[in-house]
Motif scaffolding. Structure first.
Motif, PDB file in Angstrom:
ATOM      1  N   THR A  66      63.018   9.531   3.377  1.00  0.00           N
ATOM      2  CA  THR A  66      62.741   9.058   4.737  1.00  0.00           C
ATOM      3  C   THR A  66      63.266  10.044   5.767  1.00  0.00           C
ATOM      4  O   THR A  66      62.593  10.329   6.772  1.00  0.00           O
ATOM      5  N   ALA A  67      64.467  10.569   5.533  1.00  0.00           N
ATOM      6  CA  ALA A  67      65.052  11.539   6.463  1.00  0.00           C
ATOM      7  C   ALA A  67      64.240  12.829   6.492  1.00  0.00           C
ATOM      8  O   ALA A  67      64.047  13.436   7.555  1.00  0.00           O
ATOM      9  N   ARG A  68      63.751  13.263   5.332  1.00  0.00           N
ATOM     10  CA  ARG A  68      62.931  14.466   5.272  1.00  0.00           C
ATOM     11  C   ARG A  68      61.645  14.287   6.090  1.00  0.00           C
ATOM     12  O   ARG A  68      61.238  15.186   6.829  1.00  0.00           O
ATOM     13  N   LYS A  69      61.034  13.127   5.960  1.00  0.00           N
ATOM     14  CA  LYS A  69      59.816  12.842   6.729  1.00  0.00           C
ATOM     15  C   LYS A  69      60.127  12.808   8.222  1.00  0.00           C
ATOM     16  O   LYS A  69      59.355  13.336   9.044  1.00  0.00           O
ATOM     17  N   TYR A  70      61.252  12.194   8.587  1.00  0.00           N
ATOM     18  CA  TYR A  70      61.619  12.130  10.004  1.00  0.00           C
ATOM     19  C   TYR A  70      61.815  13.531  10.573  1.00  0.00           C
ATOM     20  O   TYR A  70      61.353  13.835  11.680  1.00  0.00           O
ATOM     21  N   HIS A  71      62.489  14.383   9.816  1.00  0.00           N
ATOM     22  CA  HIS A  71      62.696  15.767  10.267  1.00  0.00           C
ATOM     23  C   HIS A  71      61.360  16.472  10.449  1.00  0.00           C
ATOM     24  O   HIS A  71      61.139  17.154  11.463  1.00  0.00           O
ATOM     25  N   ARG A  72      60.480  16.316   9.492  1.00  0.00           N
ATOM     26  CA  ARG A  72      59.169  16.970   9.568  1.00  0.00           C
ATOM     27  C   ARG A  72      58.358  16.463  10.760  1.00  0.00           C
ATOM     28  O   ARG A  72      57.701  17.245  11.456  1.00  0.00           O
ATOM     29  N   ASN A  74      59.526  15.165  13.557  1.00  0.00           N
ATOM     30  CA  ASN A  74      60.183  15.316  14.852  1.00  0.00           C
ATOM     31  C   ASN A  74      60.524  16.752  15.215  1.00  0.00           C
ATOM     32  O   ASN A  74      61.284  16.996  16.154  1.00  0.00           O
ATOM     33  N   THR A  75      59.992  17.704  14.463  1.00  0.00           N
ATOM     34  CA  THR A  75      60.105  19.119  14.810  1.00  0.00           C
ATOM     35  C   THR A  75      58.723  19.742  14.676  1.00  0.00           C
ATOM     36  O   THR A  75      57.811  19.121  14.135  1.00  0.00           O
ATOM     37  N   VAL A  76      58.598  20.950  15.163  1.00  0.00           N
ATOM     38  CA  VAL A  76      57.360  21.697  14.954  1.00  0.00           C
ATOM     39  C   VAL A  76      57.709  23.004  14.244  1.00  0.00           C
ATOM     40  O   VAL A  76      58.820  23.527  14.382  1.00  0.00           O
ATOM     41  N   PRO A  77      56.792  23.543  13.450  1.00  0.00           N
ATOM     42  CA  PRO A  77      57.108  24.715  12.624  1.00  0.00           C
ATOM     43  C   PRO A  77      57.561  25.915  13.445  1.00  0.00           C
ATOM     44  O   PRO A  77      57.057  26.170  14.539  1.00  0.00           O
ATOM     45  N   TRP A  78      58.513  26.671  12.884  1.00  0.00           N
ATOM     46  CA  TRP A  78      58.972  27.910  13.502  1.00  0.00           C
ATOM     47  C   TRP A  78      58.835  29.067  12.520  1.00  0.00           C
ATOM     48  O   TRP A  78      58.150  30.036  12.776  1.00  0.00           O
ATOM     49  N   GLY A  84      62.818  24.829  12.051  1.00  0.00           N
ATOM     50  CA  GLY A  84      61.864  24.141  12.904  1.00  0.00           C
ATOM     51  C   GLY A  84      62.268  24.250  14.361  1.00  0.00           C
ATOM     52  O   GLY A  84      63.440  24.453  14.694  1.00  0.00           O
ATOM     53  N   LEU A  85      61.302  24.119  15.234  1.00  0.00           N
ATOM     54  CA  LEU A  85      61.537  24.161  16.673  1.00  0.00           C
ATOM     55  C   LEU A  85      61.800  22.739  17.154  1.00  0.00           C
ATOM     56  O   LEU A  85      61.005  21.831  16.910  1.00  0.00           O
ATOM     57  N   LEU A  86      62.922  22.550  17.828  1.00  0.00           N
ATOM     58  CA  LEU A  86      63.303  21.237  18.320  1.00  0.00           C
ATOM     59  C   LEU A  86      63.394  21.287  19.848  1.00  0.00           C
ATOM     60  O   LEU A  86      64.384  21.760  20.401  1.00  0.00           O
ATOM     61  N   PRO A  87      62.363  20.822  20.537  1.00  0.00           N
ATOM     62  CA  PRO A  87      62.378  20.833  22.003  1.00  0.00           C
ATOM     63  C   PRO A  87      63.519  19.986  22.552  1.00  0.00           C
ATOM     64  O   PRO A  87      63.931  18.991  21.934  1.00  0.00           O
ATOM     65  N   LYS A  88      64.042  20.365  23.723  1.00  0.00           N
ATOM     66  CA  LYS A  88      65.189  19.660  24.280  1.00  0.00           C
ATOM     67  C   LYS A  88      64.871  18.202  24.581  1.00  0.00           C
ATOM     68  O   LYS A  88      65.758  17.349  24.549  1.00  0.00           O
ATOM     69  N   GLY A  89      63.597  17.889  24.852  1.00  0.00           N
ATOM     70  CA  GLY A  89      63.220  16.510  25.116  1.00  0.00           C
ATOM     71  C   GLY A  89      63.414  15.605  23.924  1.00  0.00           C
ATOM     72  O   GLY A  89      63.506  14.376  24.070  1.00  0.00           O
ATOM     73  N   ASN A  90      63.481  16.175  22.714  1.00  0.00           N
ATOM     74  CA  ASN A  90      63.656  15.376  21.505  1.00  0.00           C
ATOM     75  C   ASN A  90      65.002  15.617  20.841  1.00  0.00           C
ATOM     76  O   ASN A  90      65.282  15.036  19.789  1.00  0.00           O
TER      77      ASN A  90
END
Length: 299
Positions: A66-72, A74-78, A84-90
């Protein structure tokens, strides 16, 4: 518009450690089986599953999954090596949820497995029979090493920092290449979000077109749409208007219907299929979605 990624996002890498319990069968057992079915050794790999019936171990693996899916989600590929790219809004929401997974849910589940580890091994003795081997198991204290989540955060270099201006022309070229990579990363992030939208809408259309009396209510599908519509604005680092509008349209027009309505009402399904095609077309820039105006809202 040029986006300064150093101010708008960070990089995050999540490493998920999950003990599968898979263990290779000893050579003697494997050889006996291969001879019985007349198969060469290189053609088969024999493994046994340790703690296959353990609810405690299964719970740990479920939390990791579940955590792996959440990470996938809630980020976008880098990069291809897991960053992964994690925008400040998230950023705040992501950190809060991943801490919940790692420090509360997973730690609690691993603690229960640790406390009951000896009993679970004894249950395996009956399940595995002659394949049982006590030496194949990890030690109880290793549960916390084998089931855990590791997070790494990295800032993104500010390519507009003053110190870079005084460097040599060779460094200038390096910095220009880095700027190009940043621009490409933003474009890739936007494409990734568009692809997520198109994929879930394609699933929606397929699910509703093939629903029948024996099908279950599409509750899970609507939950997935709700989760995606919620996270899209926080991941939309480029401020892409099509993505923002698609998220809002999914909330306003698709989630307006309940799972029960979509299960029972053919007209409701037909309308949602039409809406899904409209939104997908807009994301693919094939059509332009209608924008709700003040006059339309009053009707």
């Amino acid at each position: 518009m040029t986006i300064n990624l150093s101010r708008e996002a960070v990089l995050v890498k999540a490493t998920f450690h999950s003990w599968t319990g898979d263990k290779r069968v000893d050579d003697k057992t494997a050889l006996t089986f291969n001879e019985a079915v007349d198969t060469q050794k290189a053609a088969l790999r024999h493994t046994k599953k340790l703690l296959s019936k353990s609810e405690y171990a299964a719970n740990c693996r479920t939390i990791i999954s579940t955590a792996r899916k959440y990470h996938r989600d809630n980020t976008v590929p880098w990069t291809y090596d897991g960053w992964g790219l994690l925008p400040k809004g998230n950023f705040e929401k992501y950190q809060e949820q991943m801490r919940e997974f790692a420090d509360n849910a997973l730690y609690g589940a691993a603690s229960l497995l640790f406390e009951n580890f000896s009993q679970e091994i004894e249950k395996d003795r009956e399940i595995l029979g002659q394949l049982f081997d006590y030496e194949a198991y990890i030690m109880p204290h290793q549960v916390f090493e084998r089931f855990h989540i590791e997070l790494q955060y990295e800032p993104i270099v500010d390519l507009n920092a003053p110190q870079f201006d005084a460097m040599s022309t060779s460094v200038d070229r390096i910095m220009e290449q880095a700027r190009t990579r940043h621009d490409e990363a933003i474009e890739n992030a936007t494409r990734n979000l568009r692809s997520r939208i198109e994929t879930i809408l394609a699933d929606t259309i397929n699910r509703l077109e093939n629903i029948d009396d024996k099908s279950r209510k599409p509750s899970a599908l609507l939950r997935s749409i709700e989760e995606l519509a919620d996270v899209l604005p926080r991941l939309n680092i480029s401020g892409d208007a099509d993505i923002s509008q698609a998220a809002q349209q999914m909330k306003d027009r698709i989630l307006f219907f309940s799972a029960q309505e979509l299960k029972d009402n053919e007209a409701a399904r037909a309308e949602v299929i039409m809406i899904a095609k409209e939104i997908s077309g807009a994301v693919g820039r094939k059509i332009k979605l209608p924008v709700k105006t003040a006059e339309m809202a009053e009707v």
